[in-house]
Design a protein around this motif. Structure first.
Motif, PDB file in Angstrom:
ATOM      1  N   ARG A  85       7.660   3.441   2.564  1.00 47.94           N
ATOM      2  CA  ARG A  85       8.119   2.563   3.634  1.00 47.94           C
ATOM      3  C   ARG A  85       9.576   2.863   3.984  1.00 47.94           C
ATOM      4  O   ARG A  85       9.945   2.961   5.152  1.00 47.94           O
ATOM      5  CB  ARG A  85       7.955   1.097   3.247  1.00 47.94           C
ATOM      6  N   GLN A  86      10.411   3.043   2.968  1.00 46.01           N
ATOM      7  CA  GLN A  86      11.828   3.304   3.200  1.00 46.01           C
ATOM      8  C   GLN A  86      12.037   4.633   3.933  1.00 46.01           C
ATOM      9  O   GLN A  86      12.955   4.771   4.730  1.00 46.01           O
ATOM     10  CB  GLN A  86      12.590   3.319   1.882  1.00 46.01           C
ATOM     11  N   ALA A  87      11.184   5.609   3.689  1.00 48.36           N
ATOM     12  CA  ALA A  87      11.304   6.921   4.330  1.00 48.36           C
ATOM     13  C   ALA A  87      10.691   6.949   5.726  1.00 48.36           C
ATOM     14  O   ALA A  87      10.712   7.983   6.389  1.00 48.36           O
ATOM     15  CB  ALA A  87      10.647   7.982   3.457  1.00 48.36           C
ATOM     16  N   GLY A  88      10.118   5.838   6.167  1.00 49.51           N
ATOM     17  CA  GLY A  88       9.524   5.797   7.496  1.00 49.51           C
ATOM     18  C   GLY A  88       8.105   6.336   7.555  1.00 49.51           C
ATOM     19  O   GLY A  88       7.605   6.649   8.623  1.00 49.51           O
ATOM     20  N   LEU A  89       7.461   6.465   6.402  1.00 48.66           N
ATOM     21  CA  LEU A  89       6.067   6.914   6.356  1.00 48.66           C
ATOM     22  C   LEU A  89       5.168   5.681   6.430  1.00 48.66           C
ATOM     23  O   LEU A  89       4.507   5.292   5.471  1.00 48.66           O
ATOM     24  CB  LEU A  89       5.803   7.707   5.073  1.00 48.66           C
ATOM     25  N   GLY A  90       5.151   5.076   7.609  1.00 52.66           N
ATOM     26  CA  GLY A  90       4.439   3.819   7.806  1.00 52.66           C
ATOM     27  C   GLY A  90       2.956   3.910   7.519  1.00 52.66           C
ATOM     28  O   GLY A  90       2.379   3.003   6.915  1.00 52.66           O
ATOM     29  N   PHE A  91       2.309   4.989   7.932  1.00 53.46           N
ATOM     30  CA  PHE A  91       0.882   5.155   7.678  1.00 53.46           C
ATOM     31  C   PHE A  91       0.609   5.144   6.179  1.00 53.46           C
ATOM     32  O   PHE A  91      -0.324   4.486   5.713  1.00 53.46           O
ATOM     33  CB  PHE A  91       0.380   6.471   8.296  1.00 53.46           C
ATOM     34  N   VAL A  92       1.425   5.872   5.427  1.00 47.80           N
ATOM     35  CA  VAL A  92       1.256   5.934   3.969  1.00 47.80           C
ATOM     36  C   VAL A  92       1.502   4.560   3.357  1.00 47.80           C
ATOM     37  O   VAL A  92       0.721   4.091   2.519  1.00 47.80           O
ATOM     38  CB  VAL A  92       2.199   6.987   3.347  1.00 47.80           C
TER      39      VAL A  92
END
Length: 123
Positions: A85-92
């Motif tokens: 989430r922090q890295a912007g990998l919303g799908f993951v």
């Protein structure tokens, strides 16, 4: 006192104006970086042919892998939901429970690829 403040403001304004970069130089620099506000006709075109098929698939997997590795701040080869989430990998992050089939609270890149393949991705 008012005259002193006015003079000081004018001097500061002159310094700010003198320090401001030339607009043409700024636009030229942005054009090289792929400025999205630059008209398409003024953008430099790539000399490479468009990627397709297996080349496009390889590029997509490599990009996903780079994003995954960048999010792995501990260099463990795994991600937590918070790291995703922090890295912007919303799908993951949004599908983390489904991806983490072993219920370890961490996923590796192979877990992510397996999840995506199960849903029809050709990775």
């Amino acid at each position: 006192m008012a005259k002193l403040l006015t003079t000081l403001c004018l001097l500061l304004a002159g310094v700010v104006c003198a320090a401001a970069p030339d607009i043409a130089d700024t636009r030229a620099g942005l054009a090289q970086l792929g400025d999205p506000y630059l008209p398409p006709a003024a953008r430099q075109r790539s000399t490479l042919p468009p990627a397709e098929g297996s080349v496009l698939r390889t590029l997509a997997v490599e990009k996903l892998r780079r994003r995954f590795d960048a999010a792995d701040v501990g260099h463990t080869g795994t991600l937590t939901q918070a790291q995703a989430r922090q890295a912007g990998l919303g799908f993951v992050a949004d599908h983390f429970e489904q991806i983490d089939q072993r219920r370890q609270g961490r996923i590796n890149f192979d877990d992510l690829r397996l999840y995506m393949r199960e849903r029809g991705a050709n990775l």
